[in-house]
Each structure stands twice: as C-alpha cells, then as structure tokens.
Scaffold this motif. Structure first.
Motif, PDB file in Angstrom:
ATOM      1  N   LEU A  35     -29.294   4.833 -12.816  1.00 59.62           N
ATOM      2  CA  LEU A  35     -27.951   5.351 -13.052  1.00 59.62           C
ATOM      3  C   LEU A  35     -27.998   6.594 -13.928  1.00 59.62           C
ATOM      4  O   LEU A  35     -29.054   6.981 -14.408  1.00 59.62           O
ATOM      5  N   ALA A  39     -21.934   7.503 -15.297  1.00 59.87           N
ATOM      6  CA  ALA A  39     -21.577   6.362 -14.450  1.00 59.87           C
ATOM      7  C   ALA A  39     -21.468   5.085 -15.281  1.00 59.87           C
ATOM      8  O   ALA A  39     -20.563   4.273 -15.070  1.00 59.87           O
ATOM      9  N   VAL A  40     -22.366   4.921 -16.224  1.00 59.45           N
ATOM     10  CA  VAL A  40     -22.348   3.734 -17.084  1.00 59.45           C
ATOM     11  C   VAL A  40     -21.085   3.721 -17.943  1.00 59.45           C
ATOM     12  O   VAL A  40     -20.397   2.703 -18.049  1.00 59.45           O
ATOM     13  N   ASN A  42     -18.230   5.282 -17.383  1.00 60.63           N
ATOM     14  CA  ASN A  42     -17.063   5.075 -16.521  1.00 60.63           C
ATOM     15  C   ASN A  42     -16.913   3.603 -16.149  1.00 60.63           C
ATOM     16  O   ASN A  42     -15.800   3.074 -16.114  1.00 60.63           O
ATOM     17  N   GLU A  43     -18.014   2.938 -15.865  1.00 59.43           N
ATOM     18  CA  GLU A  43     -17.963   1.509 -15.529  1.00 59.43           C
ATOM     19  C   GLU A  43     -17.511   0.680 -16.732  1.00 59.43           C
ATOM     20  O   GLU A  43     -16.736  -0.261 -16.582  1.00 59.43           O
ATOM     21  N   LEU A  44     -17.960   1.047 -17.917  1.00 60.65           N
ATOM     22  CA  LEU A  44     -17.511   0.346 -19.126  1.00 60.65           C
ATOM     23  C   LEU A  44     -16.001   0.481 -19.302  1.00 60.65           C
ATOM     24  O   LEU A  44     -15.316  -0.485 -19.642  1.00 60.65           O
ATOM     25  N   TYR A  45     -15.460   1.670 -19.065  1.00 59.34           N
ATOM     26  CA  TYR A  45     -14.016   1.872 -19.155  1.00 59.34           C
ATOM     27  C   TYR A  45     -13.283   1.017 -18.124  1.00 59.34           C
ATOM     28  O   TYR A  45     -12.240   0.443 -18.414  1.00 59.34           O
ATOM     29  N   THR A  46     -13.841   0.902 -16.920  1.00 65.03           N
ATOM     30  CA  THR A  46     -13.232   0.086 -15.875  1.00 65.03           C
ATOM     31  C   THR A  46     -13.186  -1.373 -16.303  1.00 65.03           C
ATOM     32  O   THR A  46     -12.156  -2.048 -16.160  1.00 65.03           O
ATOM     33  N   VAL A  47     -14.281  -1.854 -16.856  1.00 72.42           N
ATOM     34  CA  VAL A  47     -14.341  -3.239 -17.322  1.00 72.42           C
ATOM     35  C   VAL A  47     -13.363  -3.450 -18.476  1.00 72.42           C
ATOM     36  O   VAL A  47     -12.665  -4.466 -18.531  1.00 72.42           O
ATOM     37  N   LYS A  50      -9.894  -3.878 -17.162  1.00 74.99           N
ATOM     38  CA  LYS A  50      -9.706  -5.198 -16.561  1.00 74.99           C
ATOM     39  C   LYS A  50      -9.500  -6.247 -17.641  1.00 74.99           C
ATOM     40  O   LYS A  50      -8.649  -7.131 -17.510  1.00 74.99           O
TER      41      LYS A  50
END
Length: 58
Positions: A35, A39-40, A42-47, A50
């Motif tokens: 990765l 990207a990491v 952005n994924e943390l922000y997505t989590v 949620k």
C-alpha cells in the motif's frame, strides 16, 4: 452556487512529528502490505466514520 462547487471535497494537509523508529516501522508495514500511506490514512478515516455512525445509532 453551481453543482460542482456543492460536491467539491475539501482537503487539508496534515503534518506531525513522530519518533523515527515508529515511522520506519509503519512505513515497512505499509510497504509489505503493498500500500501507500495515503491509502492507509484514507481507509482509517473510512473506518472512523463507520464507528462514529455506529455510535450515533446506538
């Protein structure tokens, strides 16, 4: 206001000071996973979103 202006995402730059050993370890993990740091993050922000939405619903 036109439609493009309404849907435009806002961005900001984040900078921080971090221990060099922790930085290197994190970079190695990210690289091993194939990765990039963006990207990491952005994924943390997505989590986080949620989790926040789940907390609001409960």
């Amino acid at each position: 206001m036109n439609a493009a202006a309404k849907t435009k995402k806002t961005q900001t730059r984040v900078q921080t000071n971090i221990d060099l050993k922790i930085k290197n370890r994190a970079e190695n993990v990210i690289k091993e996973a194939g990765l990039i740091s963006t990207a990491v993050i952005n994924e943390l922000y997505t989590v986080m979103k949620k989790i926040e939405n789940k907390s609001i619903l409960n």
